[in-house]
Motif scaffolding. Structure first.
Motif: not given
Length: 443
Positions: A166-168, A359-361, A366-367, A398-399
């Motif tokens: 994932a990325a932020i 939106s449901d990733a 979790l975020g 896909g990230v």
């Protein structure tokens, strides 16, 4: 959490570096800001390098999880260490590169976009690592050319073989104070320069008016083929549009009314339905805009038939729209609309694909949990009307990216007296730390 004064003093060092990427005179300052970021990663117990990439540096680093690093999820953190020029200086209430705490606000160039927000991510990592509680592997990738549309970070992502779970990105803001938001889509962009020629020289309108083709008229006729009608671009330019989810639409209903948003910007609705569809049109629909037109004599009284006219025009892309497909369709529409006898030249100046994050990733859910834990309210799911090529590049791999932030509409981003609420500095650090903890569940 360190005392607020200590946080402000530390961030002041970063802010004081005038890393204006648009000004060649500050090239050394951009490099110095890169070194500052790399040193913060090292202070967190990680490794970081300043890598020449094109004309400006990238900072690439990593902070390993405190325990079980080989099995812990990997999170990519991005921010940019360049800033907008501070001009006009006389409109600042304090020097732009001095971080000032005044009346509940932190003022400085870059405090919101993006040095202050990047610092939140870095400081949260440092504090967790120092306590032996960093639960994820953090990859740090930052650039110094975001403010001038640089492409180096996107090129780096394309070449990167490791990837991330994932990325932020903290480079966004809240809907209003106390109402956080996650951006789950960004629009792409194709930008064109269009030139029309209708002869070899300007003509006397009394002698040739009504008989000779006017380049200004030809340009207007040509551009009309791609302009929207009632908020929708021609069908040929809608290929790949993905409607927003029900959860997104439900969240948008809680946002400030579109008519008020348009009025607050000092503008008027484009058509009768524009206010009611404000968020759909700016986040979920492609849009075409003419940004500038030149030809003839728009100032002096000069009765000529112009032989040449030109314009800059762009289309914002959404969903799964392909810049190559839309470019072909855009150019075809223009050429079919150009009047017979005119010469049309079309140059695509830039292109960036849109990015769409489910939106449901798992990372998004979790975020949302993390932010609700710290802020006491669950962020709204929104989209960004702007283009952020990095988010698009990550989405294509896909990230899922948590794109959010702590600036406000009144933060004066890109303007004098840029600011964020003082309380949002420690709050952002807490939220970043919570994100790291919750995203550990990706493993």
């Amino acid at each position: 959490m360190p005392p607020l004064d200590a946080l402000i003093a530390e961030l002041s060092e970063f802010i004081a570096i005038p890393s204006v990427s648009a000004d060649p005179a500050h090239q050394g300052d951009v490099a110095a800001a890169a070194e500052w970021v790399a040193e913060r990663v090292r202070r967190a117990g990680g490794a970081a390098d300043v890598i020449p990439w094109g004309k400006r540096p990238l900072v690439i680093g990593e902070v390993r999880a405190s325990h079980n690093a080989d099995s812990a999820p990997t999170i990519l953190c991005y921010g940019h260490f360049d800033v907008q020029p501070p001009d006009p200086l006389d409109l600042w209430s304090s020097p732009p590169f001095d971080l000032v705490d005044r009346d509940g606000w932190l003022y400085a160039r870059g405090i919101a976009d993006d040095k202050g927000q990047l610092y939140m991510l870095l400081k949260a990592a440092e504090l967790l690592a120092a306590a032996g509680e960093l639960p994820v592997n953090l990859r740090i990738a930052c650039d110094g050319e975001e403010e001038i549309g640089g492409h180096s970070i996107v090129d780096w992502v394309a070449a990167d073989e490791r990837g991330a779970d994932a990325a932020i990105v903290f480079d966004s803001g809240m809907i209003e104070r106390g109402v956080p938001a996650f951006n789950v889509a960004v629009r792409g962009l194709c930008y064109f320069h269009v030139t029309v020629r209708t002869g070899t020289r300007d003509l006397h309108s009394g002698m040739y008016g009504g008989a000779s083709l006017n380049a200004m008229h030809a340009l207007m006729q040509t551009l009309s083929a791609v302009l929207p009608r009632d908020g929708r671009v021609p069908e040929e330019l809608r290929v790949g549009v993905v409607p927003p989810s029900d959860a997104e639409v439900a969240g948008w209903a809680a946002l400030p009314a579109g008519r008020a948003e348009i009025a607050a910007a000092g503008s008027v609705p484009a058509d009768p339905g524009a206010a009611d569809e404000f968020y759909l049109r700016t986040w979920g629909e492609p849009s075409v805009d003419v940004h500038g037109v030149q030809g003839g004599s728009p100032v002096l009284q000069k009765t000529v038939i112009a032989v040449s006219a030109e314009a800059n025009v762009s289309i914002r892309l959404v969903g799964d729209q392909d810049p190559a497909v839309i470019t072909d369709a855009f150019e075809t529409l223009l050429r079919e609309a150009a009047p017979a006898g005119s010469e049309l030249e079309i140059t695509r100046l830039s292109a960036a694909p849109p990015g769409l994050i489910p939106s449901d990733a798992r990372a998004i859910v979790l975020g949302l949990d993390a932010f609700e834990e710290v802020l006491g309210v669950r962020p709204l799911l929104i989209r960004s009307g702007g283009a952020i090529p990095l988010v698009s590049a990550l989405a294509s791999r896909g990230v899922a990216t948590v794109l959010t932030g702590f600036s406000l509409n009144e933060s004066n981003v890109h303007s004098p007296n840029e600011r964020i609420p003082t309380s949002y500095l420690p709050l952002g650090i807490e939220a970043a730390a919570a994100l790291y903890r919750h995203l550990a569940d990706l493993g």
